[in-house]
Design a protein around this motif. Structure first.
Motif, PDB file in Angstrom:
ATOM      1  N   LEU A 309       0.834  -1.210   0.000  1.00 12.82           N
ATOM      2  CA  LEU A 309       0.000   0.000   0.000  1.00 12.82           C
ATOM      3  C   LEU A 309       0.867   1.258   0.000  1.00 12.82           C
ATOM      4  CD1 LEU A 309      -2.887  -0.618   2.555  1.00 12.82           C
ATOM      5  CD2 LEU A 309      -3.128   0.286   0.240  1.00 12.82           C
ATOM      6  N   LEU A 310       1.886   1.246   0.878  1.00  9.77           N
ATOM      7  CA  LEU A 310       2.738   2.423   1.022  1.00  9.77           C
ATOM      8  C   LEU A 310       3.502   2.714  -0.264  1.00  9.77           C
ATOM      9  CD1 LEU A 310       3.585   4.510   3.165  1.00  9.77           C
ATOM     10  CD2 LEU A 310       5.597   3.100   3.592  1.00  9.77           C
ATOM     11  N   SER A 311       4.053   1.671  -0.863  1.00  8.24           N
ATOM     12  CA  SER A 311       4.780   1.854  -2.129  1.00  8.24           C
ATOM     13  C   SER A 311       3.863   2.448  -3.193  1.00  8.24           C
ATOM     14  CB  SER A 311       5.294   0.508  -2.641  1.00  8.24           C
ATOM     15  OG  SER A 311       6.592   0.281  -2.208  1.00  8.24           O
ATOM     16  N   ALA A 312       2.646   1.909  -3.266  1.00  7.76           N
ATOM     17  CA  ALA A 312       1.699   2.379  -4.289  1.00  7.76           C
ATOM     18  C   ALA A 312       1.359   3.844  -4.051  1.00  7.76           C
ATOM     19  CB  ALA A 312       0.436   1.519  -4.250  1.00  7.76           C
ATOM     20  N   LEU A 313       1.189   4.166  -2.777  1.00  9.76           N
ATOM     21  CA  LEU A 313       0.838   5.549  -2.408  1.00  9.76           C
ATOM     22  C   LEU A 313       1.960   6.529  -2.795  1.00  9.76           C
ATOM     23  CD1 LEU A 313      -0.990   5.712   0.873  1.00  9.76           C
ATOM     24  CD2 LEU A 313       0.743   7.449   0.604  1.00  9.76           C
ATOM     25  N   VAL A 314       3.197   6.139  -2.468  1.00 12.47           N
ATOM     26  CA  VAL A 314       4.344   7.002  -2.779  1.00 12.47           C
ATOM     27  C   VAL A 314       4.529   7.103  -4.286  1.00 12.47           C
ATOM     28  CG1 VAL A 314       6.867   7.198  -2.582  1.00 12.47           C
ATOM     29  CG2 VAL A 314       5.512   6.541  -0.592  1.00 12.47           C
ATOM     30  N   GLU A 315       4.339   5.991  -4.976  1.00 12.77           N
ATOM     31  CA  GLU A 315       4.525   6.031  -6.431  1.00 12.77           C
ATOM     32  C   GLU A 315       3.481   6.935  -7.088  1.00 12.77           C
ATOM     33  OE1 GLU A 315       5.136   2.295  -8.422  1.00 12.77           O
ATOM     34  OE2 GLU A 315       5.545   3.310 -10.317  1.00 12.77           O
ATOM     35  N   ARG A 316       2.260   6.877  -6.576  1.00 11.39           N
ATOM     36  CA  ARG A 316       1.210   7.753  -7.120  1.00 11.39           C
ATOM     37  C   ARG A 316       1.589   9.222  -6.930  1.00 11.39           C
ATOM     38  NH1 ARG A 316      -2.669   4.404  -5.227  1.00 11.39           N
ATOM     39  NH2 ARG A 316      -3.012   5.610  -3.352  1.00 11.39           N
ATOM     40  N   GLU A 317       2.148   9.530  -5.762  1.00  7.30           N
ATOM     41  CA  GLU A 317       2.441  10.932  -5.447  1.00  7.30           C
ATOM     42  C   GLU A 317       3.714  11.454  -6.085  1.00  7.30           C
ATOM     43  OE1 GLU A 317       2.460  11.384  -1.232  1.00  7.30           O
ATOM     44  OE2 GLU A 317       0.315  10.962  -1.092  1.00  7.30           O
ATOM     45  N   THR A 318       4.740  10.589  -6.145  1.00  3.69           N
ATOM     46  CA  THR A 318       6.059  11.078  -6.570  1.00  3.69           C
ATOM     47  C   THR A 318       6.514  10.484  -7.894  1.00  3.69           C
ATOM     48  OG1 THR A 318       7.238   9.289  -5.479  1.00  3.69           O
ATOM     49  CG2 THR A 318       6.768  11.232  -4.140  1.00  3.69           C
ATOM     50  N   GLY A 319       5.842   9.421  -8.341  1.00  4.15           N
ATOM     51  CA  GLY A 319       6.276   8.728  -9.556  1.00  4.15           C
ATOM     52  C   GLY A 319       7.500   7.854  -9.308  1.00  4.15           C
ATOM     53  N   HIS A 320       7.899   7.701  -8.039  1.00  3.12           N
ATOM     54  CA  HIS A 320       9.109   6.954  -7.708  1.00  3.12           C
ATOM     55  C   HIS A 320       8.775   5.532  -7.264  1.00  3.12           C
ATOM     56  CE1 HIS A 320      13.300   6.555  -6.598  1.00  3.12           C
ATOM     57  NE2 HIS A 320      13.515   7.816  -6.946  1.00  3.12           N
ATOM     58  N   GLU A 321       9.535   4.552  -7.765  1.00  2.00           N
ATOM     59  CA  GLU A 321       9.260   3.146  -7.411  1.00  2.00           C
ATOM     60  C   GLU A 321       9.851   2.752  -6.064  1.00  2.00           C
ATOM     61  OE1 GLU A 321      10.939   0.915 -10.630  1.00  2.00           O
ATOM     62  OE2 GLU A 321       9.169   1.165 -11.902  1.00  2.00           O
ATOM     63  N   PHE A 322      10.797   3.575  -5.569  1.00  3.14           N
ATOM     64  CA  PHE A 322      11.471   3.237  -4.305  1.00  3.14           C
ATOM     65  C   PHE A 322      10.994   4.158  -3.194  1.00  3.14           C
ATOM     66  CE2 PHE A 322      14.423   1.725  -7.499  1.00  3.14           C
ATOM     67  CZ  PHE A 322      14.978   0.584  -6.944  1.00  3.14           C
ATOM     68  N   VAL A 323      11.027   3.649  -1.968  1.00  4.90           N
ATOM     69  CA  VAL A 323      10.826   4.537  -0.816  1.00  4.90           C
ATOM     70  C   VAL A 323      11.576   3.988   0.405  1.00  4.90           C
ATOM     71  CG1 VAL A 323       8.550   3.493  -0.297  1.00  4.90           C
ATOM     72  CG2 VAL A 323       9.157   5.683   0.719  1.00  4.90           C
ATOM     73  N   SER A 349      17.127   3.728  11.889  1.00  4.03           N
ATOM     74  CA  SER A 349      17.119   2.573  10.984  1.00  4.03           C
ATOM     75  C   SER A 349      16.241   2.858   9.778  1.00  4.03           C
ATOM     76  CB  SER A 349      16.561   1.362  11.729  1.00  4.03           C
ATOM     77  OG  SER A 349      15.189   1.588  12.023  1.00  4.03           O
ATOM     78  N   PHE A 350      16.313   1.953   8.812  1.00  4.33           N
ATOM     79  CA  PHE A 350      15.442   2.103   7.640  1.00  4.33           C
ATOM     80  C   PHE A 350      15.181   0.759   6.990  1.00  4.33           C
ATOM     81  CE2 PHE A 350      19.773   2.409   6.040  1.00  4.33           C
ATOM     82  CZ  PHE A 350      19.751   1.658   4.884  1.00  4.33           C
ATOM     83  N   ASP A 351      14.108   0.713   6.246  1.00  2.00           N
ATOM     84  CA  ASP A 351      13.855  -0.363   5.279  1.00  2.00           C
ATOM     85  C   ASP A 351      13.768   0.317   3.928  1.00  2.00           C
ATOM     86  OD1 ASP A 351      13.693  -2.338   7.179  1.00  2.00           O
ATOM     87  OD2 ASP A 351      11.592  -2.848   6.806  1.00  2.00           O
ATOM     88  N   LEU A 352      14.172  -0.373   2.901  1.00  2.00           N
ATOM     89  CA  LEU A 352      13.956   0.159   1.553  1.00  2.00           C
ATOM     90  C   LEU A 352      12.919  -0.716   0.859  1.00  2.00           C
ATOM     91  CD1 LEU A 352      14.586   2.098  -0.757  1.00  2.00           C
ATOM     92  CD2 LEU A 352      16.486   0.608  -1.409  1.00  2.00           C
ATOM     93  N   LEU A 353      11.847  -0.075   0.402  1.00  2.00           N
ATOM     94  CA  LEU A 353      10.810  -0.789  -0.352  1.00  2.00           C
ATOM     95  C   LEU A 353      10.974  -0.476  -1.828  1.00  2.00           C
ATOM     96  CD1 LEU A 353       7.611   0.052   1.792  1.00  2.00           C
ATOM     97  CD2 LEU A 353       9.367  -1.688   2.208  1.00  2.00           C
ATOM     98  N   TRP A 354      10.791  -1.511  -2.659  1.00  2.00           N
ATOM     99  CA  TRP A 354      10.802  -1.296  -4.108  1.00  2.00           C
ATOM    100  C   TRP A 354       9.580  -2.013  -4.675  1.00  2.00           C
ATOM    101  CZ3 TRP A 354      14.483  -3.827  -8.234  1.00  2.00           C
ATOM    102  CH2 TRP A 354      14.299  -3.180  -9.469  1.00  2.00           C
ATOM    103  N   LYS A 355       8.730  -1.294  -5.351  1.00  2.00           N
ATOM    104  CA  LYS A 355       7.513  -1.853  -5.960  1.00  2.00           C
ATOM    105  C   LYS A 355       6.732  -2.682  -4.943  1.00  2.00           C
ATOM    106  CE  LYS A 355       9.813  -2.394 -10.446  1.00  2.00           C
ATOM    107  NZ  LYS A 355      10.011  -3.283 -11.588  1.00  2.00           N
ATOM    108  N   GLY A 356       6.680  -2.198  -3.708  1.00  2.00           N
ATOM    109  CA  GLY A 356       5.843  -2.855  -2.708  1.00  2.00           C
ATOM    110  C   GLY A 356       6.514  -3.966  -1.918  1.00  2.00           C
ATOM    111  N   VAL A 357       7.797  -4.214  -2.166  1.00  2.00           N
ATOM    112  CA  VAL A 357       8.486  -5.306  -1.472  1.00  2.00           C
ATOM    113  C   VAL A 357       9.712  -4.761  -0.741  1.00  2.00           C
ATOM    114  CG1 VAL A 357       9.713  -7.496  -1.785  1.00  2.00           C
ATOM    115  CG2 VAL A 357       7.730  -6.987  -3.207  1.00  2.00           C
ATOM    116  N   GLU A 358       9.923  -5.239   0.492  1.00  2.00           N
ATOM    117  CA  GLU A 358      11.131  -4.837   1.226  1.00  2.00           C
ATOM    118  C   GLU A 358      12.338  -5.504   0.592  1.00  2.00           C
ATOM    119  OE1 GLU A 358      11.609  -6.232   5.425  1.00  2.00           O
ATOM    120  OE2 GLU A 358      13.590  -6.598   4.581  1.00  2.00           O
TER     121      GLU A 358
END
Ligand code: AMO
Length: 438
Positions: A309-323, A349-358
């Protein structure tokens, strides 16, 4: 006769050449026989016009089986009617160096388990092998960036006397008169290297996890890319290292394989802009709740649905596949993550998500001995000198620089880069709870 690769044939029109490969398909008619031969660079049609009595070559082709290994010598002829590159080979000699048994155990309709049982045959399909060409490029790009950034490449042990990180997901193996464990992360060793004065550590190596997970992104053995950086000013240094590394990898993948990935798998490789978007966990949770996310279990971490959900939301807003998701609560992170100066309940700390997957977990580490011991105890771990963490904790007793790093799952990166349905297709030979063969 010198071997010519199929991919080199357009430059060999008019010449007599030898091609070595497998029989891809056969169309054997009474007047003309068509044999499509495949090597790792492409496919070519071999066309034999039958000559009646005494046509030994025609007899040989009549007995061919699909996937036999053959050596074909003949003249390369331009023929615009031929779909495969507008050329064909008119054979003078065909040698069957190893005949395939008739009736292959897998075909285009075969399900995933049977395909994995016959993985070597599965891999003869160019789109399946493409994964490993892309993998080679990704690893090359990552190594280049690591070297440019001053990393030293290490190979840490995969046999350990005590379980690393936590005991839960570890495979136990017999080791002479005692037990050993398969490393479920190079975590402690890469930090030991930092303590040893190796300023920046890079490793690509096997990681073992005794997780009985049957998801599309879990394996019990996978390849990890690990980085650890000393003398950092903050976790931001680690994230910016990683985003530069991924950008270079995807630049090279797009350039070398972009067209093939799109043709075979229908996925366009997007070279990501820098910096990647960043979102704190607190912001992420708020945004997800607004979007209707309501997980049942742990509410302080992201579940796979939350990640999607988060990846999709960020991609909609920024056009970016990563977050990058930052600032995870200490309750859901390992004891060695540094607590934030302003709020000890939160980690650097951080996690990197790409296209909805950590694809990554990373952090700045706690480098102060006293605090590290206290954090381990807080998690209920034995932090005594004779306990399982003893040797690790010793590294913090004689001058440890501030440091941080990350671990990235290579199989997940490949799965996402090519749009494969499962990590099983993104590794050479998959290992899962029910699969130790072939
Ligand atoms: P973590 O446990 O999150 O972090 O692992 C790092 C990355 O490895 C990949 N990964 C897996 N890939 C396939 N199958 C699995 N079972 C699996 N488990 C993990 C994921 C994940 O993001 N020591 C820390 C890293 C660090 O802080 O430096 C660690 O191991 O892509």
């Amino acid at each position: 006769m010198v071997r010519v690769l199929v991919g080199e044939l357009p430059a060999a029109v008019g010449r007599t050449v030898t091609v070595k490969g497998w029989v891809n398909t056969l169309r054997l008619q009474s007047k003309v026989q068509f044999v499509v031969v495949r090597d790792h660079t492409g496919m070519v049609q071999v066309t034999h016009r039958r000559g009646g009595e005494g046509d030994a070559l025609g007899e040989l082709l009549q007995g061919l089986t699909v996937e036999s290994a053959v050596v074909v010598t003949g003249r390369v002829v331009a023929n615009p009617v031929v779909k495969l590159g507008g050329l064909e080979i008119v054979p003078e000699r065909v040698e069957v160096v190893s005949a395939a048994e008739p009736g292959l155990p897998i075909g285009p309709e075969t399900g995933p388990e049977q395909r994995l049982n016959w993985r070597f045959l599965d891999l003869r399909r160019p789109e399946r092998r493409l994964v490993f060409e892309v993998q080679t490029t990704v690893e090359q790009a990552m190594r280049e960036v690591a070297a440019e950034q001053g990393c030293t490449e290490l190979h840490t042990p995969k046999l350990m006397g005590t379980a690393s990180e936590s005991g839960a997901e570890v495979f136990e193996v017999g080791y002479f008169e005692r037990k050993a464990y398969l490393a479920q992360s190079p975590q402690f060793y890469k930090q030991m290297a930092i303590a040893g004065g190796i300023d920046r550590v890079f490793e690509i190596g096997p990681v073992f996890r005794a997780e009985p997970s049957f998801t599309s992104r879990h394996a019990t053995e996978f390849t990890g890319v690990d980085v650890e950086l000393a003398w950092i000013d903050g976790v931001e240094d680690v994230m910016s290292f990683e985003e530069r590394m991924l950008r270079r990898a995807l630049e090279l993948v797009a350039e070398r394989h972009g067209e093939q990935i799109e043709r075979h798998w229908g996925v366009r490789v997007v070279v990501p802009e820098l910096p990647f978007p960043r979102l704190t966990m607190a912001e992420a949770v708020k945004r997800l709740r607004d979007a209707g996310w309501d997980p049942e279990g742990v509410r302080e971490d992201l579940d796979p649905e939350g990640e999607r959900l988060l990846s999709a939301l960020v991609e909609r807003e920024t056009g970016h596949e990563f977050v990058f998701v930052t600032g995870f609560p200490a309750s859901v992170r390992p004891f060695y993550h540094l607590r934030s100066a302003g709020d000890p309940a939160v980690t650097e700390s951080f996690d990197l998500l790409w296209k909805g997957v950590e694809i990554t977990t990373g952090a700045q580490r706690e480098h102060r001995y006293g605090r590290l011991v206290a954090q381990a105890r807080e998690k209920g771990m034995d932090a005594g000198p004779e306990g399982p963490l003893g040797r690790y904790l010793d590294c913090f007793r004689y001058g440890m620089p501030p440091h941080g790093g990350f671990g990235l799952g290579l199989g997940r990166v490949l799965m996402l880069a090519l749009g494969l349905p499962s990590i099983r297709d993104a590794v050479f030979l998959f290992r899962g709870p029910n699969r130790l063969e072939p």
